[in-house]
Design a protein around this motif. Sequence first.
Motif, short mmCIF file in Angstrom:
data_model
loop_
_atom_site.label_atom_id
_atom_site.label_comp_id
_atom_site.label_asym_id
_atom_site.label_seq_id
_atom_site.Cartn_x
_atom_site.Cartn_y
_atom_site.Cartn_z
N ALA A 151 0.83 -1.19 0.00
CA ALA A 151 0.00 0.00 0.00
C ALA A 151 0.87 1.25 0.00
CB ALA A 151 -0.93 0.01 1.21
N GLN A 152 0.27 2.32 -0.48
CA GLN A 152 0.90 3.63 -0.46
C GLN A 152 -0.19 4.68 -0.31
OE1 GLN A 152 0.70 5.69 -3.75
NE2 GLN A 152 1.08 7.37 -2.30
N VAL A 153 0.01 5.63 0.59
CA VAL A 153 -0.96 6.70 0.85
C VAL A 153 -0.22 8.02 0.86
CG1 VAL A 153 -2.83 7.49 2.33
CG2 VAL A 153 -2.17 5.08 2.38
N GLU A 154 -0.82 9.04 0.23
CA GLU A 154 -0.17 10.34 0.15
C GLU A 154 -1.18 11.45 0.41
OE1 GLU A 154 2.60 12.99 -2.95
OE2 GLU A 154 1.63 11.12 -3.60
N SER A 155 -0.84 12.35 1.31
CA SER A 155 -1.63 13.54 1.57
C SER A 155 -1.05 14.69 0.75
CB SER A 155 -1.61 13.89 3.06
OG SER A 155 -2.30 15.08 3.30
N MET A 156 -1.89 15.33 -0.06
CA MET A 156 -1.40 16.32 -1.02
C MET A 156 -1.82 17.74 -0.65
SD MET A 156 -2.48 13.90 -4.19
CE MET A 156 -1.88 14.93 -5.51
N GLY A 157 -2.51 17.91 0.47
CA GLY A 157 -2.93 19.23 0.89
C GLY A 157 -4.14 19.73 0.12
N HIS A 158 -4.77 20.79 0.68
CA HIS A 158 -5.91 21.44 0.03
C HIS A 158 -7.06 20.46 -0.22
CE1 HIS A 158 -3.29 24.90 -0.54
NE2 HIS A 158 -2.40 24.10 -1.14
N GLY A 159 -7.27 19.55 0.74
CA GLY A 159 -8.37 18.61 0.62
C GLY A 159 -8.15 17.51 -0.39
#
Length: 718
Positions: A151-159
């Motif tokens: 698995a891989q999860v990424e938070s990219m900002g601005h919702g």
Amino acid sequence: MGNTHPGATSPLGMVSACAYSGAYPTGYGRYAKNTEGVPEEMFERLQASGFTHFQQSGTGAIRKYYNYVRVTPMVQPLDALGESWPLYDEVARAGYYAATLDTGIRCELTVGAKVAVHRYTFPEHGSARIVIDLSCGGLAIDLGQTVPVRAQVESMGHGRAQGTVVMEGVPLSVYVEVDSPGWRQMLWYDRRLIDGGTRLDFDSIRHTTLRPFGMLFMGPAAPGQTVEVRMGFSLRGCEQARQNLERECGHTEQAFDTVLFRTRARWAEHLDRVQVEGGTPARRTVLATSLYHALIKPCFADDESPFWPTPGPFAFDVCTMWDIYKTQLPLLAAIAPDRAAGLLESLIRVCEEEGNFPIGYRMSRGADRFFRQASALAHTALADAHALGRAELDWSWALVHMVGDLRRGYGEDFYERGVVHPITHTLDLAYAHHCTAQVARALNDGGLADDLDELARQWHNAFDPGTGLLRDSEFYEGGKWNYSFRLLHDMAARIALAGGDDAFIGKLDRFFGYGAEAVQRPGRRPTPAEMAAGYALNRFEGLNNEPDMEAPWAYHYAGRPDRTAEIVHAALTWQFGTGPGGLPGNDDSGGLSSWYVWASLGLFPVAGQNLFLVNTPAFSRAVLQAGGNEFVIETSGHRETPIGAEGLDRHPPAQYVQEATLNGKPLHATHLSAATVHEGGLLRLRLGPEPSAWGRGLRPPSLSHPLSRPLPTSEVTR
């Protein structure tokens, strides 16, 4: 238990979304795994720990349950993730599902072809949150959990956030947009926030090492504040998931209504392809629901195959061909011909990649191909498609795969000995050889067709001439009586093997219980002894399994369409309803519901033979949009009858066809070619309360009965 769910779906779309409790088998509801009797309750009430995506529809114990990417709106701390809250005020419509959690959050879901949009209305709270759990999968039953391996999860900002989880060997990617101005977004692992972290990577996950993980959006909520969660899915990476989201949702920040409007329009367009007049409200409701269920699966994810790089149809949730090839695939060929052709193209590509046509094919890599159920079933659908001439396939290439697949699994033994066990596979393989021979002959390969025809005649090796039934063997979810009345390519010879018309009708009458004493129904928890006693009756159990679905129409081939009318009428009247228990068994991806649609129209497709059998319809008038043309069934003398759910205390009598015309000319046969139906026309049936001589002389076609054949429109008066 039909094993369906009320979640949001799109016609034959890739994505569904529903409340998730972990119950068997769709993830929705209150019940545990069960195969006999009324299932035990897992939960005392309807409840949900969130809302998941990718549900099965109507299947049984298939060991593959999806329910990926759980979204949970909360006003509790993250530690409460995984708890379940009671559900209230549920609403389910085509393309829409809504419910209120006990926490006071109103939850609404809709889906497009490759997207899901959630809308949550919060009560006033200082720290509301939306938690997305990418580790979720499967059910809360023994051995029911699905665990990602990477698995891989990424938070990219601005919702914005994205992630990929590899489930059952398939990379499922999701791109998320959350319309929550001023809210924080964070990643979390093992129910602990990762402050400032923007990426999680898991190279190897096991059952023993799995800890939940995902993304979270949190902030204050004013009374009645709505938050929209938009998700695009793809099997080819996060960028394609983002493109799918943009394609279906556009750039608007409030996409829920837009997606819902388009999905409702698609449902209306598909459901309008079967229209009826007359019928009681309950009967019309069951028909509409059946048509809806018939259009949920298979799932189409065009240009999304994770197993080959080229564009084109990719279909999954073929669960399984055994469930759908006799009823649902002919229905799709009529009312959704582009999708039916796409399914066949996808199956051919699977055969290229894996070396055989699958019996079952889901969103997984090489798992559960279900060879125990049956053999070589794709050949039937391919033969029908070629006979209709509507599917733009490379037929020479398709024939190569059809021939090659005949030697897979049990096929090699069948080729060498002419009989295999379980004995039903002998019938499957003989029929598949017949279907393949028809395609080969149409492609001018006479030598190949002759060889295939010779093997197709081996169906008789499956039967015991002394009993007229199948030989003793193992049987999948049934017995020799259930399987002995399937519609073969040479029913005239099959009836002769049983001793002729009278003997064959006698066996059918025994199977359906004519003249027999009433059978006591087992209780809510039948004992093994009760179940064994029931199976020992060797009787028709209803429509709860595929071998029994076509058995009523076997009477047509023995000159007794009146018997077919009685049994089908009884099934439509007593085995279906609008409340709990309204289906007599697993809906099996729409296979059972498709049976109901055909039976209500007074038609039954004989898959693989370019053939429809004609019977008394349940409605005074119906219009079938078949291949873009209108085929109309009109009746005179039709009598409306209620169904069991409407409080019947007696068995309303059946009606019988007295005479028929097709496009104004007399029709003396009980059958039509599929091409005739797909070309459109007007079938008029005069009905009456007593059996008639109609259809007793001219039988449906059989290889050994040259006078029995589908009649073109130009020959119906002969």
